[in-house]
Write a protein that holds these residues in place. Structure first.
Motif, PDB file in Angstrom:
ATOM      1  N   CYS A   1      73.459   6.913  56.846  1.00 14.34           N
ATOM      2  CA  CYS A   1      74.376   7.587  57.763  1.00 14.34           C
ATOM      3  C   CYS A   1      73.821   7.401  59.182  1.00 14.34           C
ATOM      4  CB  CYS A   1      74.527   9.056  57.407  1.00 14.34           C
ATOM      5  SG  CYS A   1      73.067  10.046  57.686  1.00 14.34           S
ATOM      6  N   CYS A   2      74.589   7.810  60.156  1.00 13.34           N
ATOM      7  CA  CYS A   2      74.189   7.635  61.546  1.00 13.34           C
ATOM      8  C   CYS A   2      72.852   8.328  61.836  1.00 13.34           C
ATOM      9  CB  CYS A   2      75.288   8.169  62.463  1.00 13.34           C
ATOM     10  SG  CYS A   2      74.987   7.868  64.201  1.00 13.34           S
TER      11      CYS A   2
ATOM     12  N   THR B   1      69.573   6.771  63.515  1.00 14.62           N
ATOM     13  CA  THR B   1      69.055   7.379  64.745  1.00 14.62           C
ATOM     14  C   THR B   1      67.568   7.685  64.627  1.00 14.62           C
ATOM     15  OG1 THR B   1      71.229   8.302  65.230  1.00 14.62           O
ATOM     16  CG2 THR B   1      69.377   9.274  66.380  1.00 14.62           C
TER      17      THR B   1
ATOM     18  N   GLN C   1      71.911  10.230  69.250  1.00 17.08           N
ATOM     19  CA  GLN C   1      72.857  10.000  68.162  1.00 17.08           C
ATOM     20  C   GLN C   1      74.188   9.480  68.693  1.00 17.08           C
ATOM     21  OE1 GLN C   1      75.743  12.100  67.390  1.00 17.08           O
ATOM     22  NE2 GLN C   1      76.249  10.787  65.663  1.00 17.08           N
TER      23      GLN C   1
ATOM     24  N   SER D   1      76.004   6.068  67.569  1.00 13.62           N
ATOM     25  CA  SER D   1      77.384   6.108  67.074  1.00 13.62           C
ATOM     26  C   SER D   1      78.266   5.092  67.792  1.00 13.62           C
ATOM     27  CB  SER D   1      77.984   7.504  67.248  1.00 13.62           C
ATOM     28  OG  SER D   1      77.390   8.407  66.370  1.00 13.62           O
TER      29      SER D   1
ATOM     30  N   ILE E   1      77.409   1.682  66.449  1.00 12.93           N
ATOM     31  CA  ILE E   1      77.938   1.544  65.089  1.00 12.93           C
ATOM     32  C   ILE E   1      79.434   1.257  65.137  1.00 12.93           C
ATOM     33  CG2 ILE E   1      78.488   2.877  63.003  1.00 12.93           C
ATOM     34  CD1 ILE E   1      75.646   4.031  63.149  1.00 12.93           C
TER      35      ILE E   1
ATOM     36  N   ARG F   1      82.194   1.445  56.283  1.00  8.83           N
ATOM     37  CA  ARG F   1      81.923   2.878  56.218  1.00  8.83           C
ATOM     38  C   ARG F   1      82.408   3.418  54.875  1.00  8.83           C
ATOM     39  NH1 ARG F   1      84.149   5.361  61.182  1.00  8.83           N
ATOM     40  NH2 ARG F   1      85.949   4.202  60.515  1.00  8.83           N
TER      41      ARG F   1
END
Length: 107
Positions: free
Chosen positions: A34-35, A39, A46, A50, A53, A64
């Protein structure tokens, strides 16, 4: 792969942070990241991660998957393989053969 697809992907790969994100995701193929996971591996906020991404998603380089309230990401190896083949053909076309006329969309 069309030239505009190649250009979009190359723009996405044109930033060192996005290359690092792809490397991070590639090393985590057994479990999508996940992000927040990404991070933790980068000295960035973050929100910045994002944004990077999103560029990779829009270029089709990652995908995703929803996992509860989180989005997890994985590398699209098929898309990278297509890019590799197209890029190889592009370079071969630039070094050998006649010049091809570029078709531009009217403005």
């Amino acid at each position: 792969m069309r030239d505009d697809d190649i250009a979009t992907i190359m723009r996405a790969l044109g930033h060192p942070v996005r290359l690092n994100i792809l490397r991070i995701l590639a090393t985590q193929q057994q479990s999508p990241c996940c992000c927040a996971d990404v991070t933790e591996s980068l000295p960035l906020a973050q929100s910045t991660v994002s944004q990077h991404i999103k560029v990779l998603l829009d270029a089709g380089l990652i995908e995703r998957q929803a996992r509860g309230t989180r989005n997890c990401y994985t590398v699209r190896h098929d898309r990278l393989a297509d890019l590799g083949a197209a890029y190889s053909g592009l370079l071969t076309g630039l070094t050998h053969g006649p010049v091809q006329e570029l078709e531009l969309d009217p403005v």
